[in-house]
Design a protein around this motif. Structure first.
Motif, PDB file in Angstrom:
ATOM      1  N   THR A   7       0.852  -1.081   0.147  1.00  0.00           N
ATOM      2  CA  THR A   7       0.024   0.126  -0.170  1.00  0.00           C
ATOM      3  C   THR A   7       0.882   1.361  -0.086  1.00  0.00           C
ATOM      4  O   THR A   7       1.722   1.507   0.806  1.00  0.00           O
ATOM      5  CB  THR A   7      -0.964   0.152   1.395  1.00  0.00           C
ATOM      6  OG1 THR A   7      -1.930  -1.027   1.236  1.00  0.00           O
ATOM      7  CG2 THR A   7      -1.808   1.239   1.426  1.00  0.00           C
ATOM      8  N   TYR A  25      -6.218  11.367  -5.570  1.00  0.00           N
ATOM      9  CA  TYR A  25      -6.349  10.246  -4.704  1.00  0.00           C
ATOM     10  C   TYR A  25      -5.087  10.384  -3.994  1.00  0.00           C
ATOM     11  O   TYR A  25      -4.039  10.701  -4.454  1.00  0.00           O
ATOM     12  CB  TYR A  25      -6.372   8.718  -5.285  1.00  0.00           C
ATOM     13  CG  TYR A  25      -7.589   8.420  -6.220  1.00  0.00           C
ATOM     14  CD1 TYR A  25      -8.659   7.711  -5.458  1.00  0.00           C
ATOM     15  CD2 TYR A  25      -7.904   8.865  -7.454  1.00  0.00           C
ATOM     16  CE1 TYR A  25      -9.631   7.319  -6.200  1.00  0.00           C
ATOM     17  CE2 TYR A  25      -8.724   8.624  -8.162  1.00  0.00           C
ATOM     18  CZ  TYR A  25      -9.741   7.794  -7.469  1.00  0.00           C
ATOM     19  OH  TYR A  25     -10.906   7.610  -8.135  1.00  0.00           O
ATOM     20  N   HIS A  27      -3.188   9.027   0.188  1.00  0.00           N
ATOM     21  CA  HIS A  27      -3.415   8.438   1.368  1.00  0.00           C
ATOM     22  C   HIS A  27      -3.964   9.120   2.471  1.00  0.00           C
ATOM     23  O   HIS A  27      -3.807  10.355   2.652  1.00  0.00           O
ATOM     24  CB  HIS A  27      -2.133   7.622   1.669  1.00  0.00           C
ATOM     25  CG  HIS A  27      -2.045   6.738   2.815  1.00  0.00           C
ATOM     26  ND1 HIS A  27      -2.480   6.910   4.137  1.00  0.00           N
ATOM     27  CD2 HIS A  27      -2.025   5.419   2.790  1.00  0.00           C
ATOM     28  CE1 HIS A  27      -2.211   5.728   5.023  1.00  0.00           C
ATOM     29  NE2 HIS A  27      -2.187   4.779   4.001  1.00  0.00           N
ATOM     30  N   PRO A  28      -5.150   8.581   3.265  1.00  0.00           N
ATOM     31  CA  PRO A  28      -5.535   9.538   4.398  1.00  0.00           C
ATOM     32  C   PRO A  28      -4.465   9.882   5.552  1.00  0.00           C
ATOM     33  O   PRO A  28      -3.316   9.220   5.595  1.00  0.00           O
ATOM     34  CB  PRO A  28      -6.524   8.323   4.797  1.00  0.00           C
ATOM     35  CG  PRO A  28      -6.059   7.110   4.681  1.00  0.00           C
ATOM     36  CD  PRO A  28      -5.495   7.093   3.430  1.00  0.00           C
ATOM     37  N   THR A  30      -3.137   9.336   8.406  1.00  0.00           N
ATOM     38  CA  THR A  30      -3.011   8.364   9.620  1.00  0.00           C
ATOM     39  C   THR A  30      -1.867   8.586  10.103  1.00  0.00           C
ATOM     40  O   THR A  30      -0.884   9.393   9.754  1.00  0.00           O
ATOM     41  CB  THR A  30      -3.480   7.168   8.952  1.00  0.00           C
ATOM     42  OG1 THR A  30      -2.429   6.488   8.456  1.00  0.00           O
ATOM     43  CG2 THR A  30      -5.006   7.196   8.636  1.00  0.00           C
ATOM     44  N   VAL A  54     -10.061  11.910  -2.906  1.00  0.00           N
ATOM     45  CA  VAL A  54     -10.445  10.510  -2.189  1.00  0.00           C
ATOM     46  C   VAL A  54      -9.330  10.269  -1.523  1.00  0.00           C
ATOM     47  O   VAL A  54      -8.116  10.282  -1.714  1.00  0.00           O
ATOM     48  CB  VAL A  54     -10.760   9.648  -3.201  1.00  0.00           C
ATOM     49  CG1 VAL A  54     -10.902   8.180  -2.349  1.00  0.00           C
ATOM     50  CG2 VAL A  54     -12.023   9.628  -4.125  1.00  0.00           C
ATOM     51  N   GLU A  55      -9.287  10.289  -0.001  1.00  0.00           N
ATOM     52  CA  GLU A  55      -8.444   9.923   0.937  1.00  0.00           C
ATOM     53  C   GLU A  55      -8.523   8.407   1.374  1.00  0.00           C
ATOM     54  O   GLU A  55      -9.329   8.371   2.207  1.00  0.00           O
ATOM     55  CB  GLU A  55      -8.369  10.745   2.052  1.00  0.00           C
ATOM     56  CG  GLU A  55      -8.047  12.372   1.679  1.00  0.00           C
ATOM     57  CD  GLU A  55      -8.093  13.181   2.963  1.00  0.00           C
ATOM     58  OE1 GLU A  55      -7.217  13.164   3.873  1.00  0.00           O
ATOM     59  OE2 GLU A  55      -9.037  14.053   3.098  1.00  0.00           O
ATOM     60  N   GLU A  56      -8.073   7.700   0.835  1.00  0.00           N
ATOM     61  CA  GLU A  56      -7.808   6.149   0.980  1.00  0.00           C
ATOM     62  C   GLU A  56      -6.678   5.313   0.607  1.00  0.00           C
ATOM     63  O   GLU A  56      -5.904   5.911  -0.285  1.00  0.00           O
ATOM     64  CB  GLU A  56      -9.115   5.650   0.424  1.00  0.00           C
ATOM     65  CG  GLU A  56      -9.101   5.525  -1.240  1.00  0.00           C
ATOM     66  CD  GLU A  56     -10.157   4.814  -1.837  1.00  0.00           C
ATOM     67  OE1 GLU A  56     -11.402   4.831  -1.435  1.00  0.00           O
ATOM     68  OE2 GLU A  56     -10.305   4.382  -3.084  1.00  0.00           O
TER      69      GLU A  56
END
Length: 113
Positions: A7, A25, A27-28, A30, A54-56
């Motif tokens: 990831t 897009y 990454h969130p 975290t 989109v944060e994923e």
């Protein structure tokens, strides 16, 4: 680009954005990434100008399907990624979304005398 178990998370001192069909897009925010100031500004700027963000988490394989890619940081602001080489190799055009966000970002920076 850094990844954990396949990831993508971020760059060594930057945040990563991919663009597909004019959707950003990333990454969130975290414990796996540094939630950079420039990253936060780019997300705000993109949303203000009707880009979806989109944060994923996303796997390395999505690099092959992205239209554009760029990194953000205080030192490089918004910098396009033209190619990735490694386990997976791919190239990107410096696309319209990246160019548009670069211009809009420069517009919000304080002007030097």
């Amino acid at each position: 680009m850094l990844h954990r178990s396949g990831t993508i998370t971020e760059g060594s001192s930057s945040n990563l954005f991919l663009v597909k069909d004019k959707v950003l897009y990333t990454h969130p925010a975290t414990n796996l990434i540094l939630n950079g100031i420039t990253r936060q500004l780019v997300i705000e700027l993109a949303e203000q100008h009707q880009y979806s963000v989109v944060e994923e988490p996303f796997p390395v394989e999505v690099l092959e399907h992205a239209d554009e890619a760029f990194i953000t940081s205080s030192s490089v602001e918004i910098t396009p990624i033209k190619s990735v080489k490694g386990q997976l190799s791919t190239t990107f055009d410096v696309g319209p979304v990246t160019k548009d966000l670069q211009a809009k970002f420069k517009d919000i920076l304080p002007k030097s005398n």
